[in-house]
Design an enzyme around this catalytic site. Structure first.
Site, PDB file in Angstrom:
ATOM      1  N   THR A  78       0.850  -1.193   0.000  1.00 39.39           N
ATOM      2  CA  THR A  78       0.000   0.000   0.000  1.00 39.39           C
ATOM      3  C   THR A  78       0.881   1.238   0.000  1.00 39.39           C
ATOM      4  O   THR A  78       1.850   1.332   0.763  1.00 39.39           O
ATOM      5  CB  THR A  78      -0.948   0.031   1.212  1.00 39.39           C
ATOM      6  OG1 THR A  78      -1.887  -1.031   1.103  1.00 39.39           O
ATOM      7  CG2 THR A  78      -1.704   1.351   1.269  1.00 39.39           C
TER       8      THR A  78
ATOM      9  N   PHE B 281       1.183   5.147   0.729  1.00 35.28           N
ATOM     10  CA  PHE B 281       0.608   6.217   1.541  1.00 35.28           C
ATOM     11  C   PHE B 281       1.194   7.556   1.097  1.00 35.28           C
ATOM     12  O   PHE B 281       2.355   7.632   0.679  1.00 35.28           O
ATOM     13  CB  PHE B 281       0.927   6.002   3.028  1.00 35.28           C
ATOM     14  CG  PHE B 281       0.234   4.825   3.649  1.00 35.28           C
ATOM     15  CD1 PHE B 281      -0.947   4.989   4.356  1.00 35.28           C
ATOM     16  CD2 PHE B 281       0.759   3.550   3.530  1.00 35.28           C
ATOM     17  CE1 PHE B 281      -1.594   3.908   4.931  1.00 35.28           C
ATOM     18  CE2 PHE B 281       0.127   2.456   4.102  1.00 35.28           C
ATOM     19  CZ  PHE B 281      -1.053   2.636   4.806  1.00 35.28           C
TER      20      PHE B 281
END
Length: 280
Positions: free
Chosen positions: A175, A177
Protein backbone atom coordinates in the site's frame (compact mmCIF):
# COMPACT_ATOMS: atom_id res chain seq x y z
CA UNK A 1 3.27 19.23 15.44
CA UNK A 2 0.54 16.64 14.97
CA UNK A 3 0.40 13.72 12.56
CA UNK A 4 -3.08 12.45 11.77
CA UNK A 5 -3.64 8.86 10.65
CA UNK A 6 -6.50 6.41 10.17
CA UNK A 7 -7.09 4.93 13.61
CA UNK A 8 -7.40 3.31 15.97
CA UNK A 9 -3.81 2.64 17.10
CA UNK A 10 -2.49 -0.58 15.59
CA UNK A 11 -3.59 0.01 11.98
CA UNK A 12 -1.40 0.02 8.89
CA UNK A 13 -1.99 3.77 8.78
CA UNK A 14 -0.38 4.19 12.18
CA UNK A 15 2.53 1.99 11.10
CA UNK A 16 3.06 4.12 8.00
CA UNK A 17 3.05 7.25 10.18
CA UNK A 18 5.56 5.73 12.61
CA UNK A 19 7.82 4.61 9.76
CA UNK A 20 7.74 8.08 8.19
CA UNK A 21 8.55 9.76 11.49
CA UNK A 22 11.42 7.38 12.13
CA UNK A 23 12.79 7.78 8.59
CA UNK A 24 12.72 11.58 8.71
CA UNK A 25 13.44 12.18 12.40
CA UNK A 26 10.14 14.00 12.79
CA UNK A 27 9.00 14.45 16.39
CA UNK A 28 5.21 14.81 16.57
CA UNK A 29 2.04 13.74 18.35
CA UNK A 30 0.22 10.89 16.61
CA UNK A 31 -3.54 11.54 16.45
CA UNK A 32 -5.95 8.84 15.20
CA UNK A 33 -8.98 9.92 13.15
CA UNK A 34 -11.91 7.89 11.84
CA UNK A 35 -11.62 8.28 8.06
CA UNK A 36 -9.32 9.43 5.28
CA UNK A 37 -11.62 12.39 4.42
CA UNK A 38 -11.43 13.48 8.06
CA UNK A 39 -7.63 13.40 7.89
CA UNK A 40 -7.57 15.49 4.70
CA UNK A 41 -10.01 17.99 6.23
CA UNK A 42 -7.88 18.29 9.38
CA UNK A 43 -4.79 19.17 7.32
CA UNK A 44 -6.78 21.47 5.03
CA UNK A 45 -8.08 23.48 7.97
CA UNK A 46 -5.11 23.30 10.31
CA UNK A 47 -1.54 24.46 10.65
CA UNK A 48 1.59 22.70 11.95
CA UNK A 49 0.23 19.25 11.11
CA UNK A 50 0.61 16.41 8.64
CA UNK A 51 -1.79 13.70 7.54
CA UNK A 52 -1.00 10.13 6.49
CA UNK A 53 -3.49 8.64 4.03
CA UNK A 54 -3.59 5.50 1.88
CA UNK A 55 -3.76 6.38 -1.82
CA UNK A 56 -3.37 3.04 -3.64
CA UNK A 57 -2.95 -0.67 -3.06
CA UNK A 58 -1.15 -3.09 -5.37
CA UNK A 59 -4.17 -5.44 -5.31
CA UNK A 60 -7.16 -3.17 -4.85
CA UNK A 61 -6.01 -0.12 -6.82
CA UNK A 62 -6.81 3.48 -5.94
CA UNK A 63 -8.35 4.51 -2.60
CA UNK A 64 -11.16 6.59 -4.05
CA UNK A 65 -12.26 8.40 -0.88
CA UNK A 66 -8.73 9.68 -0.34
CA UNK A 67 -8.30 11.06 -3.85
CA UNK A 68 -11.73 12.69 -3.93
CA UNK A 69 -11.02 14.37 -0.60
CA UNK A 70 -7.66 15.72 -1.77
CA UNK A 71 -9.25 17.07 -4.96
CA UNK A 72 -11.76 18.99 -2.86
CA UNK A 73 -9.14 20.54 -0.53
CA UNK A 74 -7.43 23.64 -1.86
CA UNK A 75 -4.83 23.97 0.94
CA UNK A 76 -3.51 20.39 1.01
CA UNK A 77 -0.30 19.38 -0.75
CA UNK A 78 1.57 16.09 -1.00
CA UNK A 79 4.96 16.37 0.69
CA UNK A 80 6.10 12.72 0.87
CA UNK A 81 5.17 9.14 0.06
CA UNK A 82 5.66 5.89 1.95
CA UNK A 83 5.18 2.33 0.70
CA UNK A 84 4.25 -0.32 3.26
CA UNK A 85 4.15 -4.10 2.87
CA UNK A 86 0.73 -5.37 3.98
CA UNK A 87 1.43 -8.38 6.20
CA UNK A 88 -1.57 -10.04 7.81
CA UNK A 89 -1.29 -12.30 10.87
CA UNK A 90 -3.67 -14.63 12.70
CA UNK A 91 -4.00 -13.33 16.27
CA UNK A 92 -5.74 -14.89 19.29
CA UNK A 93 -5.75 -14.84 23.08
CA UNK A 94 -2.82 -16.52 24.85
CA UNK A 95 -3.38 -20.27 25.19
CA UNK A 96 -5.77 -20.71 22.26
CA UNK A 97 -4.57 -23.33 19.78
CA UNK A 98 -5.16 -23.16 16.04
CA UNK A 99 -7.37 -26.27 16.07
CA UNK A 100 -9.70 -24.71 18.66
CA UNK A 101 -10.53 -21.59 16.63
CA UNK A 102 -14.23 -21.44 15.74
CA UNK A 103 -14.58 -17.87 14.47
CA UNK A 104 -12.20 -15.54 12.61
CA UNK A 105 -12.85 -11.80 12.64
CA UNK A 106 -11.41 -8.97 10.59
CA UNK A 107 -12.14 -6.17 8.18
CA UNK A 108 -13.77 -7.64 5.01
CA UNK A 109 -10.74 -6.67 2.91
CA UNK A 110 -8.37 -8.54 5.23
CA UNK A 111 -10.60 -11.62 5.22
CA UNK A 112 -10.63 -11.65 1.42
CA UNK A 113 -6.83 -11.21 1.29
CA UNK A 114 -6.35 -14.36 3.41
CA UNK A 115 -8.92 -16.64 1.76
CA UNK A 116 -6.50 -19.42 0.78
CA UNK A 117 -5.06 -19.74 4.31
CA UNK A 118 -8.52 -19.79 5.87
CA UNK A 119 -9.87 -22.42 3.48
CA UNK A 120 -6.86 -24.67 4.03
CA UNK A 121 -6.29 -24.30 7.78
CA UNK A 122 -9.64 -23.21 9.24
CA UNK A 123 -12.31 -24.57 6.87
CA UNK A 124 -14.88 -24.93 9.65
CA UNK A 125 -14.38 -21.52 11.24
CA UNK A 126 -17.06 -18.87 10.88
CA UNK A 127 -15.93 -15.60 9.34
CA UNK A 128 -17.17 -12.34 10.83
CA UNK A 129 -16.64 -8.85 9.40
CA UNK A 130 -15.43 -6.06 11.68
CA UNK A 131 -15.12 -2.30 11.22
CA UNK A 132 -11.32 -2.55 11.40
CA UNK A 133 -8.60 -5.12 11.93
CA UNK A 134 -7.83 -3.61 15.34
CA UNK A 135 -11.49 -3.81 16.42
CA UNK A 136 -11.43 -7.45 15.34
CA UNK A 137 -8.50 -8.19 17.66
CA UNK A 138 -10.23 -6.47 20.57
CA UNK A 139 -13.35 -8.58 20.07
CA UNK A 140 -11.52 -11.83 19.34
CA UNK A 141 -9.56 -11.63 22.59
CA UNK A 142 -12.87 -11.55 24.46
CA UNK A 143 -14.56 -14.31 22.44
CA UNK A 144 -14.26 -18.04 23.19
CA UNK A 145 -12.63 -19.69 20.18
CA UNK A 146 -12.11 -16.30 18.55
CA UNK A 147 -9.19 -15.19 16.41
CA UNK A 148 -8.55 -12.12 14.27
CA UNK A 149 -6.58 -11.18 11.18
CA UNK A 150 -4.60 -7.99 11.76
CA UNK A 151 -1.16 -6.33 11.66
CA UNK A 152 1.52 -7.31 14.17
CA UNK A 153 1.26 -3.98 15.97
CA UNK A 154 -2.37 -4.71 16.88
CA UNK A 155 -1.22 -7.86 18.68
CA UNK A 156 1.53 -5.94 20.47
CA UNK A 157 -0.81 -3.19 21.66
CA UNK A 158 -3.67 -5.43 22.75
CA UNK A 159 -1.83 -8.44 24.18
CA UNK A 160 -2.69 -10.96 21.49
CA UNK A 161 -0.55 -13.90 20.38
CA UNK A 162 0.35 -14.42 16.72
CA UNK A 163 -0.55 -18.01 15.79
CA UNK A 164 0.38 -17.72 12.10
CA UNK A 165 2.39 -15.04 10.30
CA UNK A 166 2.03 -13.60 6.81
CA UNK A 167 -1.14 -15.48 5.93
CA UNK A 168 -2.11 -13.17 3.05
CA UNK A 169 -2.69 -14.88 -0.31
CA UNK A 170 -0.26 -12.57 -2.16
CA UNK A 171 3.17 -11.92 -0.68
CA UNK A 172 3.87 -8.64 -2.51
CA UNK A 173 0.75 -6.82 -1.35
CA UNK A 174 1.83 -3.19 -0.94
CA UNK A 175 0.00 0.00 0.00
CA UNK A 176 1.26 3.43 -0.95
CA UNK A 177 0.61 6.22 1.54
CA UNK A 178 0.85 9.96 1.01
CA UNK A 179 1.99 12.36 3.69
CA UNK A 180 -0.02 15.55 3.37
CA UNK A 181 0.79 19.04 4.58
CA UNK A 182 0.17 22.68 3.71
CA UNK A 183 3.21 22.78 1.41
CA UNK A 184 5.20 20.24 -0.55
CA UNK A 185 8.93 19.42 -0.40
CA UNK A 186 11.95 21.15 -1.92
CA UNK A 187 13.73 19.49 -4.87
CA UNK A 188 16.16 16.68 -4.01
CA UNK A 189 17.18 15.47 -7.47
CA UNK A 190 15.11 12.28 -7.13
CA UNK A 191 11.51 13.44 -6.90
CA UNK A 192 7.98 12.72 -8.04
CA UNK A 193 5.07 15.06 -8.71
CA UNK A 194 1.35 14.33 -8.42
CA UNK A 195 -1.00 16.19 -10.73
CA UNK A 196 -4.75 16.38 -11.31
CA UNK A 197 -6.32 18.17 -14.27
CA UNK A 198 -9.25 18.47 -16.63
CA UNK A 199 -8.99 19.16 -20.37
CA UNK A 200 -11.17 20.98 -22.89
CA UNK A 201 -13.83 18.86 -24.58
CA UNK A 202 -12.07 18.51 -27.93
CA UNK A 203 -10.36 15.69 -29.87
CA UNK A 204 -6.83 14.85 -28.80
CA UNK A 205 -6.75 16.99 -25.66
CA UNK A 206 -5.60 14.20 -23.34
CA UNK A 207 -3.08 12.95 -25.90
CA UNK A 208 -1.68 16.48 -26.21
CA UNK A 209 -1.04 16.58 -22.46
CA UNK A 210 0.82 13.26 -22.60
CA UNK A 211 2.89 14.47 -25.54
CA UNK A 212 4.09 17.53 -23.64
CA UNK A 213 5.64 15.20 -21.04
CA UNK A 214 6.86 12.67 -23.61
CA UNK A 215 8.74 15.14 -25.78
CA UNK A 216 10.66 16.32 -22.73
CA UNK A 217 11.57 12.79 -21.66
CA UNK A 218 9.47 12.94 -18.47
CA UNK A 219 8.39 9.49 -17.28
CA UNK A 220 4.78 9.08 -16.16
CA UNK A 221 4.55 6.58 -13.29
CA UNK A 222 0.78 6.59 -12.71
CA UNK A 223 -2.17 7.46 -14.94
CA UNK A 224 -5.81 7.28 -13.80
CA UNK A 225 -9.11 9.07 -14.26
CA UNK A 226 -11.98 9.91 -11.94
CA UNK A 227 -15.47 11.26 -12.60
CA UNK A 228 -15.46 15.01 -11.99
CA UNK A 229 -18.62 14.64 -9.86
CA UNK A 230 -19.95 17.69 -11.69
CA UNK A 231 -21.66 16.12 -14.69
CA UNK A 232 -21.86 12.80 -16.51
CA UNK A 233 -19.02 12.18 -18.94
CA UNK A 234 -16.65 14.76 -17.43
CA UNK A 235 -13.45 13.38 -15.93
CA UNK A 236 -10.48 14.43 -13.84
CA UNK A 237 -7.16 12.91 -14.92
CA UNK A 238 -4.53 11.97 -12.36
CA UNK A 239 -0.82 11.71 -13.14
CA UNK A 240 2.34 11.01 -11.21
CA UNK A 241 5.57 11.82 -13.01
CA UNK A 242 9.26 11.66 -12.21
CA UNK A 243 10.76 15.03 -11.41
CA UNK A 244 9.97 18.08 -9.28
CA UNK A 245 7.47 20.70 -10.42
CA UNK A 246 10.22 23.33 -10.12
CA UNK A 247 12.70 21.44 -12.34
CA UNK A 248 13.14 22.96 -15.80
CA UNK A 249 11.57 20.14 -17.83
CA UNK A 250 8.49 19.58 -15.66
CA UNK A 251 7.96 23.33 -15.17
CA UNK A 252 7.99 23.86 -18.94
CA UNK A 253 5.65 20.92 -19.51
CA UNK A 254 3.21 22.24 -16.90
CA UNK A 255 3.14 25.66 -18.58
CA UNK A 256 2.55 24.01 -21.94
CA UNK A 257 -0.38 21.87 -20.85
CA UNK A 258 -2.14 24.84 -19.26
CA UNK A 259 -1.32 27.58 -21.78
CA UNK A 260 -1.20 25.61 -25.04
CA UNK A 261 -3.51 22.63 -24.39
CA UNK A 262 -5.90 24.43 -22.05
CA UNK A 263 -5.71 21.94 -19.17
CA UNK A 264 -6.98 23.15 -15.81
CA UNK A 265 -4.99 22.03 -12.77
CA UNK A 266 -6.95 20.95 -9.71
CA UNK A 267 -7.82 21.80 -7.07
CA UNK A 268 -6.05 25.18 -6.90
CA UNK A 269 -4.41 25.77 -10.27
CA UNK A 270 -1.21 23.96 -9.29
CA UNK A 271 0.14 20.40 -8.99
CA UNK A 272 -0.94 18.40 -5.95
CA UNK A 273 2.67 18.41 -4.81
CA UNK A 274 6.26 17.37 -5.44
CA UNK A 275 8.12 15.13 -3.01
CA UNK A 276 11.13 12.79 -2.68
CA UNK A 277 10.65 9.43 -4.40
CA UNK A 278 10.33 6.61 -1.86
CA UNK A 279 13.14 4.11 -2.35
CA UNK A 280 12.52 1.73 0.56
Amino acid sequence: MKVYYLGPPGTFGEQAALDYMHRTGLVAELVPLQSHPEIVAAVDGGMDCYGVVAIENSLGGAVIETMDSILASANVMVRAEHVLAIEQHLIAAPGLALENITVVMSHPQALSQCRIFLEKNLPGARLEASLSTVAAVEEALQTAGGAAIAPQRAAELLGGVILARNIQDVDNNMTRFLILGREDAAPTGDDKTSLAFTVPDKPGAVVSVMQEFSRRGINLTRIESRPSRQRLGEYVFLLDFQGHRLDDGPATALRAITEDVGARLLPAGRPLGSYPRFDG
